[in-house]
Structures are given as structure tokens and as C-alpha cells.
Design an enzyme around this catalytic site. Sequence first.
Site, PDB file in Angstrom:
ATOM      1  N   ASP A 254    -117.859  41.924  67.412  1.00  0.00           N
ATOM      2  CA  ASP A 254    -117.199  41.197  66.339  1.00  0.00           C
ATOM      3  C   ASP A 254    -116.116  40.409  67.077  1.00  0.00           C
ATOM      4  OD1 ASP A 254    -115.511  40.238  64.416  1.00  0.00           O
ATOM      5  OD2 ASP A 254    -115.396  42.097  63.254  1.00  0.00           O
TER       6      ASP A 254
ATOM      7  N   LYS B 299    -110.656  31.945  63.243  1.00  0.00           N
ATOM      8  CA  LYS B 299    -109.586  32.434  64.118  1.00  0.00           C
ATOM      9  C   LYS B 299    -109.666  31.605  65.415  1.00  0.00           C
ATOM     10  CE  LYS B 299    -110.249  36.042  61.187  1.00  0.00           C
ATOM     11  NZ  LYS B 299    -111.243  35.965  60.095  1.00  0.00           N
TER      12      LYS B 299
ATOM     13  N   TYR C 191    -129.536  16.462  56.952  1.00  0.00           N
ATOM     14  CA  TYR C 191    -129.887  17.822  56.513  1.00  0.00           C
ATOM     15  C   TYR C 191    -130.425  18.655  57.671  1.00  0.00           C
ATOM     16  CZ  TYR C 191    -131.433  21.675  53.628  1.00  0.00           C
ATOM     17  OH  TYR C 191    -131.573  22.921  53.078  1.00  0.00           O
TER      18      TYR C 191
ATOM     19  N   HIS D 207    -105.700  45.063  46.053  1.00  0.00           N
ATOM     20  CA  HIS D 207    -104.543  44.338  46.594  1.00  0.00           C
ATOM     21  C   HIS D 207    -104.565  42.853  46.239  1.00  0.00           C
ATOM     22  CE1 HIS D 207    -107.690  44.219  49.658  1.00  0.00           C
ATOM     23  NE2 HIS D 207    -107.155  43.102  50.107  1.00  0.00           N
TER      24      HIS D 207
ATOM     25  N   ALA E 149    -114.174  37.635  66.595  1.00  0.00           N
ATOM     26  CA  ALA E 149    -113.327  36.651  65.913  1.00  0.00           C
ATOM     27  C   ALA E 149    -112.190  36.142  66.821  1.00  0.00           C
ATOM     28  CB  ALA E 149    -112.738  37.255  64.632  1.00  0.00           C
TER      29      ALA E 149
ATOM     30  N   PHE F 220    -113.454  45.916  60.927  1.00  0.00           N
ATOM     31  CA  PHE F 220    -112.665  45.122  59.994  1.00  0.00           C
ATOM     32  C   PHE F 220    -113.234  45.370  58.592  1.00  0.00           C
ATOM     33  CE2 PHE F 220    -111.836  41.188  57.598  1.00  0.00           C
ATOM     34  CZ  PHE F 220    -110.466  41.283  57.578  1.00  0.00           C
ATOM     35  N   ASP F 221    -112.405  45.175  57.550  1.00  0.00           N
ATOM     36  CA  ASP F 221    -112.795  45.499  56.161  1.00  0.00           C
ATOM     37  C   ASP F 221    -114.156  44.949  55.743  1.00  0.00           C
ATOM     38  OD1 ASP F 221    -110.099  45.073  56.721  1.00  0.00           O
ATOM     39  OD2 ASP F 221    -109.556  44.839  54.621  1.00  0.00           O
TER      40      ASP F 221
HETATM   41  N1  F0G Z   1    -113.859  40.370  61.780  1.00  0.00           N
HETATM   42  C1  F0G Z   1    -112.535  40.423  61.984  1.00  0.00           C
HETATM   43  C2  F0G Z   1    -112.008  41.177  63.155  1.00  0.00           C
HETATM   44  C3  F0G Z   1    -111.657  39.766  61.107  1.00  0.00           C
HETATM   45  O1  F0G Z   1    -110.336  39.826  61.318  1.00  0.00           O
HETATM   46  C4  F0G Z   1    -112.188  39.042  60.008  1.00  0.00           C
HETATM   47  C5  F0G Z   1    -111.313  38.361  59.062  1.00  0.00           C
HETATM   48  C6  F0G Z   1    -113.583  39.021  59.849  1.00  0.00           C
HETATM   49  C7  F0G Z   1    -114.386  39.693  60.754  1.00  0.00           C
HETATM   50  C8  F0G Z   1    -114.249  38.303  58.700  1.00  0.00           C
HETATM   51  O2  F0G Z   1    -114.262  36.962  58.915  1.00  0.00           O
HETATM   52  O3  F0G Z   1    -112.896  36.055  57.032  1.00  0.00           O
HETATM   53  O4  F0G Z   1    -114.405  34.589  58.379  1.00  0.00           O
HETATM   54  O5  F0G Z   1    -115.354  36.224  56.799  1.00  0.00           O
HETATM   55  N2  F0G Z   1    -110.069  38.529  59.018  1.00  0.00           N
HETATM   56  C9  F0G Z   1    -109.100  37.845  58.162  1.00  0.00           C
HETATM   57  C10 F0G Z   1    -107.744  38.487  58.283  1.00  0.00           C
HETATM   58  C11 F0G Z   1    -109.526  37.661  56.732  1.00  0.00           C
HETATM   59  O6  F0G Z   1    -106.841  38.112  57.498  1.00  0.00           O
HETATM   60  O7  F0G Z   1    -107.548  39.332  59.147  1.00  0.00           O
HETATM   61  P1  F0G Z   1    -114.225  35.901  57.718  1.00  0.00           P
END
Ligand code: F0G
Length: 452
Positions: free
Chosen positions: A218, A261, A71, A444, A220, A128-129
Site C-alpha cells: 500500500d 498523496k 476514450y 466521525h 500511498a 489503513f481504514d
Molecule cells: N492507504 C493509505 C495508507 C492511506 O493513507 C489512504 C488514504 C488510502 C490507502 C486510501 O486512499 O483516499 O485515495 O482512497 N488516506 C487519507 C488520509 C484519506 O486522510 O489519511 P484514497
Amino acid sequence: MKTIIEPFRIKSVEPIRMTTPRQRRQYLRQAGYNLFRIPAAHVIIDLLTDSGTGAMSSEQWAGVMRGDESYAGASSYYRFLEVVEQLTGMRNILPTHQGRASERILVEVMIGSGQAGRGRLVPNNAHFDTTRANIEHSGAEAVDLLTSQGTSPTHLAPFKGNMDLAKLETLLDERADDVPFVMLTITCNSNGGQPVSLENLQAVRALCDRYGKSLFLDAARFAENAWFIKQREPGRAGQSVSQIVREMFELADGATISAKKDGLVNIGGVLLIRDDALFRKACDLLILTEGFVTYGGLAGRDLEAMAVGFREVLDEDYLRYRIRSIQYMGEKLLAGGVSIVQPPGGHAIYIDATDFCPHIPKMQFPGQAVACGLYELGGIRSCEIGSVMMGELAVMESVRLAVPRRTYTQSHIDYVIEVVLALKTKAHKLRGFRIIEQPQALRHFTARFEPM
Ligand code: F0G
């Protein structure tokens, strides 16, 4: 020899079940023409996302067995720490279950909870969204500051992910007090996986210093971004990718990383915050919803797989193959008359659906028509990024072919090219869609459609 091949061989395989166009027509009907509702077993090549869909290496699987599930203070945690510190030069490191968990905590630390962010704004090259959603959830506004080159789908430039420095300066000049922090997304997913140059990063850093703002990445797809810098930025060819990665992180005050990623894992994330006081706040929030600071909502084996993945992704033979494979797909599609976002980014090809089927009006979702067409013809699952996903905010009707890491072979990529080009010859027969059922938000994922 200049030929680039997959720098790995395959030790474990997962069968792909073949289906016929007739079967797929039926699956589409059952799914209300929404590819998110199609069982993965009915997909031949799955290009829905490059997130968490990569193949782990034999070393990562060995790490999974080595995973220490204590843990607190598991040895896997210390291995993870050591790798991330080497990678980024940062000491304050938290594991999280994925990118958005890091984003949620960062927003709460930097802005606050409830509607603390009202009247404030967070600039980014393009959010990103999930980053946007987390910022908006705090009441703040998420502002995209890409350059005009970056928002033009066919303009050829090496660093279309760059932030528009003049726009950032104006914003900081006019509203410095309302900006809690600045972000940069590397590579920039929202405009096609386009890279940010070190020069741009340095200039953003300088502006942040001038106005006393912290800069968060960010990150990723940090390794893909570094590879583009090595290839395209003057004076960087002689540096190793790991040196460039280190330099990118050294310019930041922290970062959110989705390890799904460039961490080469199926689940995992990281949150980095240099400032000790802010980091302590993040630790408390992590414990509240994710788990103790030495596992952050993950199993010990996941930390172990991340530690190995973050090393493997820096392998330049891997990155050369990875980026070339996407570029190859882009070249073949362009040569076949398919209009795409150019130049191809690091993780995906984006097809311009308006150009692919000009007879389908925006209101009838041309991207959805192309995505369903690719599935019916070749069992390929892609993702509409246009009016279905973004509604009124859509700047382009596109279809993303996101390529999972180390998962598909060159012949799979050739198959995808073949299917897209074959669909192009009968694109005039594709029909638009109307929505017959949709939820309040994020439609979507679950909406149902009917062909016009
Ligand atoms: N930032 C970027 C640039 C991303 O592309 C994503 C996720 C995230 C943050 C969020 O990360 O999914 O681990 O919570 N992108 C995926 C896509 C979902 O399909 O482009 P996460």
C-alpha cells in the site's frame, strides 16, 4: 548553508478568509462540534488530511491542458504508463480514481466477491481504514502486525512502520492456507506515518517466498518512505530516492497507490499486479465499475497530472523540505511541552490528547476537545483519531495535524505551532463532549456533539 527552505515559489494563490474566535464558536455550534461539517471557507489552516489537498506545479497544470480526452488509448495514458513503469519497474499498470478503488479490485481479484474471504486473514504492518474495510467486506480478517516499538507512541526508533517478522512467521506457519496475500503499508499511516526499512521489506519478501505468498504494497506515501530509508538506513545514503523507490517496488508482486498523496495530485490512483492472469481479471473488474483500462475513472488530464507528479515527488530538495517541515513542527511542539507521537512521521504530527487535557476522560473524547479547541482558537482544522473515529478499537486518543503537500508556507506552520502552544496554556479549560446524534457506521464524519 544548511538552511532548508521551500524549493518552489508561488505562481497562483488562493485567499484564506480570516475569521474571529467569536464567529468560529458559532460555526462550531452550527456544525454540532464536528469539524467535518464545517465549510472549508471557514477554515484558516486546513490540516484535516494530506490526501488530495496538495498544490500542483506549473508543469502539472501545463499537463492538464495537454490532457488527451480520447476514450481509448489517449496519449496521456501512455505518458502515465511510461512514468509508472520507470518508477516501479512493473508493466501491468491500471489507473484508478483513488487508492480505495485499487484496494477494492485487489481484494476481489485475490480473495473473491461476496463473503469469499470468510475464515481467511490478510496481514499488514497496519491496515489503513479503507484497506481494512475492503478486506472485511470480503468476509476476511485484516490483521495488524506492527512491532511493539511501532505501537509505542513515544519510543524513538528509525523504522516504526516495520512489520514484526516473528509474528508474521508464526501466523504463516500456523495458518498459511488461510492467507491470500500479505500487505505492507509504506509509510504506515495508522501509527503516525512511520517508515518501513528496506531490510524489513526484504525479510517480509523472504517469508512470503518461503510460504508461497504474494506481497502487495500500500504505497500511498512511497517517496516519503524512500526518503527516510536514504536518511536512516545504514548504507543507503549514497543511493538516489528513485533507486530506493525502484528497489522497494521490485520486492513486491504488486501495489495499490493513492496518488492523492505522493502522486501530488488532487485525484487519482494506481493498481499494479505483476501476475498476468490476475492482472487480466483486474482489467475486467476495472471496466465494470471504474472505466476502460486506459482511463480507469479519470479524465485524460488527471493521468497527465499524475505522470508529472510521480516524477516531481522524487525531487530530493522537495523531500528534504517536506520531511524537515513536519519534523520542525514536532520539535517546537515537544519543546513547548506538547506530547506527540515520536519521532514525527512523514506527513503529519499526532498530538497525544490524553496528555494535552488529562482532566477529560476517554469517554468524553479528549481528542475531539483538542480538535475543537484548535479550531476555535486559531481556525485550524485537524482530525480526531481516537474514540470518536475508532470507538472501542482506539489505541490512543490523538489529534492528527496532516500537512498538505506544497500548500502552506513556513509562516503558516509557525502559526500552527503558536496556536497549539497557546491552547496548551489553557487546556485545563477545555471541556469534553457527548455524542447527541450518530449514524450506524463511520460516525466521525457526521455525528453531532454537545460540550459537557
Ligand atoms: N492507504 C493509505 C495508507 C492511506 O493513507 C489512504 C488514504 C488510502 C490507502 C486510501 O486512499 O483516499 O485515495 O482512497 N488516506 C487519507 C488520509 C484519506 O486522510 O489519511 P484514497
